[in-house]
Design an enzyme around this catalytic site. Structure first.
Site, mmCIF file in Angstrom:
data_model
loop_
_atom_site.group_PDB
_atom_site.id
_atom_site.type_symbol
_atom_site.label_atom_id
_atom_site.label_comp_id
_atom_site.label_asym_id
_atom_site.label_seq_id
_atom_site.Cartn_x
_atom_site.Cartn_y
_atom_site.Cartn_z
ATOM 1 C CB CYS A 114 -0.918 0.028 1.214
ATOM 2 S SG CYS A 114 -1.881 1.560 1.317
ATOM 3 C CB CYS A 117 -1.869 4.780 4.542
ATOM 4 S SG CYS A 117 -3.446 4.147 3.957
ATOM 5 C CB SER A 118 -0.582 0.651 6.409
ATOM 6 O OG SER A 118 -1.574 1.339 7.164
ATOM 7 C CB CYS A 119 -4.975 -0.284 2.283
ATOM 8 S SG CYS A 119 -5.529 1.433 2.448
#
Lengths: 212, 131
Positions: A114, A117-119
């Site tokens: 991702c 961000c950090s999906c």
């Protein structure tokens, strides 16, 4: 406290409770206000923590992959009707996200990142590891995936292309790794032990249980 | 067929990429490195489930804040490592959203935080800390 301290040693922190870190205090303050205003239910917050600490994790994804390896009909459903089957099994996304299963083949290795961000596919893998959230991984996975994979110990032969999937708030990816030849014939519960978290992100390959 | 490096070679090369970019930290065994990481994570999830913001709104703002933090840190450290710094930005994002929606105000946050600090400093060790 370390056991070799003399009994007469005295440290300031013994006198009062250990002061939490600055961000920890800010979280407590935020939570206190949200509770006071009736915007959150503390028990529900605790339940979410418990869910992600103890119940949701890569073992869920591993079970799905093992079943897909064992049952072609389930595999077809998992790949083609992912949201439907996950919802039926109780692993549906709670943030309104869709999960897409990408299947590794001899021609193509899939890698998930991702960049924003950090999906991450929380319902089937839990919360992501720190490296998945690091700037290094988020920027380099797209720029030099082969090198990044090599650093994880995964050498992709030149003839196998690498496809990098950039997750979003709406779409999360789960890699369906190829079943190792040595694991053929094992039952589902044994197979699940071969599927580690990184194999489902694409930064690893399935491994015999003793080696993981 | 793909091949794996010997076990001991794993992560050995993770210290530095060929571009000189930051190394990727090793993964923790636990879901959260610190209790407050878990708490602030769960607060955002709970507020999202309560309808105070949708996840695309969250991810958009969080992504912007991560990018801004990375830019601000260039030249100082090799980027965010995905642990404490990541959850600090998570907290910053949640606080911003709550403030912008008028649900929390900065003065009250500062005041309650000071009260918590005082409570920790005045509660005898081993006793539960309350406001």
């Amino acid at each position: 406290m370390l056991s070799f301290f003399m009994p007469h040693d005295h440290h300031d922190e013994d006198a009062h409770s250990l002061l939490p870190s600055e961000p920890a205090l800010r979280v407590k303050a935020l939570e206190t206000i949200l509770v006071q205003k009736g915007l959150i239910d503390p028990a529900a917050v605790d339940a979410i923590i418990d869910r992600y600490e103890h119940h949701i994790g890569p073992q869920i994804g591993a079970g799905l992959i093992a079943r897909a390896w064992s049952d072609p009909a389930f595999k077809a459903q998992l790949v083609n009707n992912t949201d439907g089957i996950l919802s039926d099994l109780g692993f549906g996304g709670r943030q309104g996200e869709h999960i897409v299963v990408v299947e590794n083949t001899p021609d193509c290795h899939n890698l998930v990142v991702c960049t924003l961000c950090s999906c991450y596919p929380w319902p089937v893998l839990g919360v992501p590891p720190a490296w998945y959230k690091s700037d290094a991984y988020r920027s380099r996975a797209v720029r030099e995936p082969r090198q990044v994979l090599a650093e994880f110990g995964v050498i992709i032969p030149p003839e196998q292309k690498i496809r990098v999937w950039d997750s979003t708030a709406e779409i999360r990816y789960l890699v369906l790794p190829m079943q190792p030849a040595q694991s053929l014939g094992l039952d589902e519960s044994e197979l699940a032990l071969w599927v580690n978290r990184n194999a489902m992100i694409g930064t690893g390959l399935p491994q015999p249980p003793a080696e993981t | 067929m793909t091949k794996q490096l010997p076990k001991d070679a794993k992560f050995r090369m993770m210290r530095k990429g060929k571009t000189g970019a930051a190394a990727m930290p090793l993964s923790p065994k636990k879901a959260f490195d610190a209790p407050w990481h878990a708490e602030v994570f769960a607060l955002a999830v709970h507020l999202n489930e309560g309808g105070y913001f949708d996840w695309p709104e969250w991810a958009g703002r969080f992504g912007e804040n991560l990018a801004a933090a990375k830019t601000a840190k260039i030249g100082v450290v090799e980027g965010l490592d995905g642990s404490d710094d990541y959850y600090e930005i998570w907290l910053q994002t949640l606080t911003e959203l709550m403030q912008e929606k008028g649900l929390v105000d900065a003065k009250m946050l500062a005041s309650i935080k000071a009260q918590w600090r005082e409570a920790y400093l005045t509660t005898p060790h081993g006793k539960p800390v309350h406001l």
